[in-house]
Design a protein around this motif. Structure first.
Motif, PDB file in Angstrom:
ATOM      1  N   PRO A   6       0.831  -1.207   0.000  1.00  0.00           N
ATOM      2  CA  PRO A   6       0.000   0.000   0.000  1.00  0.00           C
ATOM      3  C   PRO A   6       0.864   1.255   0.000  1.00  0.00           C
ATOM      4  CG  PRO A   6       0.040  -0.978   2.185  1.00  0.00           C
ATOM      5  CD  PRO A   6       0.781  -1.924   1.281  1.00  0.00           C
ATOM      6  N   THR A   7       0.254   2.397  -0.164  1.00  0.00           N
ATOM      7  CA  THR A   7       0.982   3.663  -0.134  1.00  0.00           C
ATOM      8  C   THR A   7       0.480   4.538   0.998  1.00  0.00           C
ATOM      9  OG1 THR A   7      -0.544   4.689  -1.717  1.00  0.00           O
ATOM     10  CG2 THR A   7       1.433   3.626  -2.613  1.00  0.00           C
ATOM     11  N   ILE A   8       1.311   5.506   1.353  1.00  0.00           N
ATOM     12  CA  ILE A   8       1.003   6.467   2.409  1.00  0.00           C
ATOM     13  C   ILE A   8       1.037   7.857   1.790  1.00  0.00           C
ATOM     14  CG2 ILE A   8       1.830   7.469   4.575  1.00  0.00           C
ATOM     15  CD1 ILE A   8       3.095   4.728   5.191  1.00  0.00           C
ATOM     16  N   LEU A   9       0.071   8.688   2.153  1.00  0.00           N
ATOM     17  CA  LEU A   9       0.007  10.057   1.644  1.00  0.00           C
ATOM     18  C   LEU A   9       0.856  10.974   2.503  1.00  0.00           C
ATOM     19  CD1 LEU A   9      -1.343  12.032  -0.392  1.00  0.00           C
ATOM     20  CD2 LEU A   9      -3.133  12.387   1.340  1.00  0.00           C
ATOM     21  N   LEU A  10       1.815  11.661   1.884  1.00  0.00           N
ATOM     22  CA  LEU A  10       2.639  12.633   2.586  1.00  0.00           C
ATOM     23  C   LEU A  10       1.937  13.986   2.653  1.00  0.00           C
ATOM     24  CD1 LEU A  10       6.140  11.800   1.015  1.00  0.00           C
ATOM     25  CD2 LEU A  10       5.140  10.933   3.145  1.00  0.00           C
ATOM     26  N   ASN A  11       2.425  14.857   3.509  1.00  0.00           N
ATOM     27  CA  ASN A  11       1.768  16.148   3.715  1.00  0.00           C
ATOM     28  C   ASN A  11       1.897  17.101   2.532  1.00  0.00           C
ATOM     29  OD1 ASN A  11       4.402  17.165   3.971  1.00  0.00           O
ATOM     30  ND2 ASN A  11       4.321  17.243   6.196  1.00  0.00           N
ATOM     31  N   ASP A  12       2.729  16.733   1.542  1.00  0.00           N
ATOM     32  CA  ASP A  12       2.848  17.550   0.332  1.00  0.00           C
ATOM     33  C   ASP A  12       2.067  16.957  -0.843  1.00  0.00           C
ATOM     34  OD1 ASP A  12       4.412  15.351  -0.294  1.00  0.00           O
ATOM     35  OD2 ASP A  12       6.316  16.442  -0.215  1.00  0.00           O
ATOM     36  N   GLY A  13       1.282  15.898  -0.565  1.00  0.00           N
ATOM     37  CA  GLY A  13       0.432  15.302  -1.590  1.00  0.00           C
ATOM     38  C   GLY A  13       1.037  14.122  -2.321  1.00  0.00           C
ATOM     39  N   LEU A  14       2.312  13.819  -2.058  1.00  0.00           N
ATOM     40  CA  LEU A  14       2.965  12.705  -2.725  1.00  0.00           C
ATOM     41  C   LEU A  14       2.621  11.389  -2.025  1.00  0.00           C
ATOM     42  CD1 LEU A  14       4.950  12.614  -5.150  1.00  0.00           C
ATOM     43  CD2 LEU A  14       6.820  12.450  -3.491  1.00  0.00           C
ATOM     44  N   GLN A  15       2.462  10.334  -2.812  1.00  0.00           N
ATOM     45  CA  GLN A  15       2.222   8.997  -2.270  1.00  0.00           C
ATOM     46  C   GLN A  15       3.557   8.246  -2.203  1.00  0.00           C
ATOM     47  OE1 GLN A  15      -0.655   7.527  -1.265  1.00  0.00           O
ATOM     48  NE2 GLN A  15      -2.241   8.916  -2.017  1.00  0.00           N
ATOM     49  N   ILE A  16       3.793   7.582  -1.054  1.00  0.00           N
ATOM     50  CA  ILE A  16       5.039   6.840  -0.870  1.00  0.00           C
ATOM     51  C   ILE A  16       4.710   5.406  -0.476  1.00  0.00           C
ATOM     52  CG2 ILE A  16       5.222   7.576   1.559  1.00  0.00           C
ATOM     53  CD1 ILE A  16       8.267   7.594   1.217  1.00  0.00           C
ATOM     54  N   PRO A  17       5.438   4.415  -0.986  1.00  0.00           N
ATOM     55  CA  PRO A  17       5.190   3.033  -0.567  1.00  0.00           C
ATOM     56  C   PRO A  17       5.354   2.865   0.943  1.00  0.00           C
ATOM     57  CG  PRO A  17       6.573   3.074  -2.524  1.00  0.00           C
ATOM     58  CD  PRO A  17       6.462   4.492  -2.048  1.00  0.00           C
ATOM     59  N   ALA A  18       4.565   1.977   1.535  1.00  0.00           N
ATOM     60  CA  ALA A  18       4.532   1.807   2.993  1.00  0.00           C
ATOM     61  C   ALA A  18       5.717   1.018   3.536  1.00  0.00           C
ATOM     62  CB  ALA A  18       3.234   1.128   3.410  1.00  0.00           C
ATOM     63  N   ILE A  19       6.534   0.457   2.664  1.00  0.00           N
ATOM     64  CA  ILE A  19       7.785  -0.186   3.061  1.00  0.00           C
ATOM     65  C   ILE A  19       8.815   0.094   1.980  1.00  0.00           C
ATOM     66  CG2 ILE A  19       7.163  -2.411   1.995  1.00  0.00           C
ATOM     67  CD1 ILE A  19       8.724  -3.801   4.268  1.00  0.00           C
ATOM     68  N   GLY A  20      10.067   0.253   2.394  1.00  0.00           N
ATOM     69  CA  GLY A  20      11.126   0.524   1.435  1.00  0.00           C
ATOM     70  C   GLY A  20      12.257  -0.470   1.579  1.00  0.00           C
ATOM     71  N   PHE A  21      13.251  -0.311   0.725  1.00  0.00           N
ATOM     72  CA  PHE A  21      14.417  -1.186   0.728  1.00  0.00           C
ATOM     73  C   PHE A  21      15.651  -0.372   1.078  1.00  0.00           C
ATOM     74  CE2 PHE A  21      17.946  -3.405  -1.459  1.00  0.00           C
ATOM     75  CZ  PHE A  21      17.844  -4.641  -0.825  1.00  0.00           C
ATOM     76  N   GLY A  22      16.325  -0.729   2.180  1.00  0.00           N
ATOM     77  CA  GLY A  22      17.542  -0.039   2.589  1.00  0.00           C
ATOM     78  C   GLY A  22      18.743  -0.529   1.810  1.00  0.00           C
ATOM     79  N   THR A  23      19.632   0.395   1.428  1.00  0.00           N
ATOM     80  CA  THR A  23      20.780   0.025   0.593  1.00  0.00           C
ATOM     81  C   THR A  23      22.119   0.264   1.280  1.00  0.00           C
ATOM     82  OG1 THR A  23      21.025   2.187  -0.495  1.00  0.00           O
ATOM     83  CG2 THR A  23      19.430   0.621  -1.460  1.00  0.00           C
ATOM     84  N   TYR A  24      22.122   0.538   2.585  1.00  0.00           N
ATOM     85  CA  TYR A  24      23.372   0.795   3.304  1.00  0.00           C
ATOM     86  C   TYR A  24      24.330  -0.382   3.122  1.00  0.00           C
ATOM     87  CZ  TYR A  24      26.503   1.751   7.261  1.00  0.00           C
ATOM     88  OH  TYR A  24      27.608   1.989   8.045  1.00  0.00           O
ATOM     89  N   LYS A  25      25.569  -0.069   2.702  1.00  0.00           N
ATOM     90  CA  LYS A  25      26.637  -1.052   2.461  1.00  0.00           C
ATOM     91  C   LYS A  25      26.405  -1.927   1.227  1.00  0.00           C
ATOM     92  CE  LYS A  25      28.671  -1.344   7.088  1.00  0.00           C
ATOM     93  NZ  LYS A  25      29.947  -0.735   6.678  1.00  0.00           N
ATOM     94  N   LEU A  26      25.405  -1.615   0.424  1.00  0.00           N
ATOM     95  CA  LEU A  26      25.236  -2.319  -0.846  1.00  0.00           C
ATOM     96  C   LEU A  26      25.970  -1.516  -1.917  1.00  0.00           C
ATOM     97  CD1 LEU A  26      21.478  -3.425  -0.734  1.00  0.00           C
ATOM     98  CD2 LEU A  26      23.526  -4.706  -0.060  1.00  0.00           C
ATOM     99  N   GLU A  27      27.129  -2.011  -2.330  1.00  0.00           N
ATOM    100  CA  GLU A  27      28.009  -1.274  -3.231  1.00  0.00           C
ATOM    101  C   GLU A  27      28.478  -2.175  -4.370  1.00  0.00           C
ATOM    102  OE1 GLU A  27      31.071  -0.398  -0.515  1.00  0.00           O
ATOM    103  OE2 GLU A  27      29.922   1.077   0.648  1.00  0.00           O
ATOM    104  N   GLY A  28      28.926  -1.557  -5.446  1.00  0.00           N
ATOM    105  CA  GLY A  28      29.522  -2.293  -6.540  1.00  0.00           C
ATOM    106  C   GLY A  28      28.561  -3.265  -7.207  1.00  0.00           C
ATOM    107  N   ALA A  29      29.149  -4.258  -7.903  1.00  0.00           N
ATOM    108  CA  ALA A  29      28.341  -5.192  -8.688  1.00  0.00           C
ATOM    109  C   ALA A  29      27.384  -5.995  -7.816  1.00  0.00           C
ATOM    110  CB  ALA A  29      29.262  -6.132  -9.468  1.00  0.00           C
ATOM    111  N   SER A  30      27.852  -6.428  -6.642  1.00  0.00           N
ATOM    112  CA  SER A  30      26.970  -7.195  -5.765  1.00  0.00           C
ATOM    113  C   SER A  30      25.814  -6.334  -5.266  1.00  0.00           C
ATOM    114  CB  SER A  30      27.752  -7.770  -4.582  1.00  0.00           C
ATOM    115  OG  SER A  30      28.309  -6.737  -3.790  1.00  0.00           O
ATOM    116  N   GLY A  31      26.088  -5.054  -5.045  1.00  0.00           N
ATOM    117  CA  GLY A  31      25.035  -4.134  -4.640  1.00  0.00           C
ATOM    118  C   GLY A  31      24.010  -3.932  -5.735  1.00  0.00           C
TER     119      GLY A  31
END
Length: 280
Positions: A6-31
């Motif tokens: 599902p999505t969540i409505l932000l206070n500026d009118g934009l819709q954002i997915p209710a879960i995201g994917f963190g990319t910390y330390k995902l680098e290079g080809a494996s990332g």
């Protein structure tokens, strides 16, 4: 099992997915592979930062993905060493060049750095970057109420999101309540308690058994029912799918209370208190 997000409505009118994917330390080809896998299984919100030094990796994954750019929600963050207004604008441009995209859907100030005390200048730069079309929505990370109040008082612009450390050992109830009162979406970094044995907790294990779910799924569902937006990281596609499959069950009020009761006054993972912590 459903992984429809599902999505969540932000206070500026934009819709954002209710879960995201963190990319910390995902680098290079494996990332690139890990991020592409995440997109393939259904993630659309991808969270990066200038200081993660992987915006190029993110951009490569986006270009190689079969999902069009306009169906993805890309986020990055401004580092503390570039809070000065003109430096902040140049850094945002550099973030775009590194990623190879024309705009970010969301851009955040990574930490307030209160000793340096230039976060209002940085916020003004984000406001200008949004006017220029570099960013669709602007927010903050790790900001306390006094920091956000100062932003609003000096610019009349309220952040759409406040991304904070949030997990069952540090449930951030006062900050979450404050954010909600000010129509700011709370986003959870380290939602599974990075570096601590949270997934082995007996209470969470018992609830997981009751629902025939993994401990990680129970914790992420807890975030969703708190109206917090988690951004877990997983390099394994099996775990990526598992973390995304949290919208086909519901925790009871009692289960939510039991998980929330695990919070500790000193529950931060790395003692990064925004009142004093400085990130550069």
């Amino acid at each position: 099992m459903s992984n429809t997000v599902p999505t969540i409505l932000l206070n500026d009118g934009l819709q954002i997915p209710a879960i995201g994917f963190g990319t910390y330390k995902l680098e290079g080809a494996s990332g690139v592979t890990a991020i592409k896998d995440a997109i393939d299984v259904g993630y659309r919100l991808l969270d990066s930062a200038f200081n993660y030094e992987n915006e190029g990796t993110l951009g490569r994954a986006v270009r190689e993905s079969s999902v069009p750019r306009d169906q993805l929600f890309l986020c990055s963050k401004l580092p503390g060493r570039h809070h000065e207004y003109h430096e902040a604008l140049s850094t945002i441009e550099e973030s775009l060049y590194r990623t190879g995209v024309d705009y970010y859907d969301l851009y955040l100030i990574h930490w307030p750095n209160p000793r340096v005390n230039k976060y209002v200048d940085a916020w003004r730069a984000l406001i200008e970057a949004k006017k220029r079309g570099y960013i669709r929505s602007i927010g903050v990370c790790n900001f306390l109420p006094e920091h956000i109040n100062q932003l609003i008082a000096e610019t009349d612009v309220c952040p759409s999101i406040n991304q904070i450390e949030l997990h069952p050992y540090f449930n951030q109830a006062p900050q979450r309540t404050w954010d909600e009162t000010h129509n700011i979406v709370t986003q959870s970094w380290s939602p599974l308690g990075r570096g601590i044995a949270l997934v082995k907790n007996d209470i969470i294990a018992d609830i997981a058994q009751n629902h025939n779910k993994s401990a990680s799924q129970i914790i992420l569902r807890w975030h969703i029912q708190l109206k917090a937006l988690p951004i877990p990281k997983a390099t394994s596609q099996i775990h990526q799918i598992e973390n995304l499959t949290i919208f086909d069950f519901q925790l009871t009020d009692d289960e939510m209370t039991r998980i929330s009761s695990l919070t500790k006054p000193n529950g931060r993972n790395f003692n990064q208190n925004p009142a004093v912590y400085e990130e550069f």
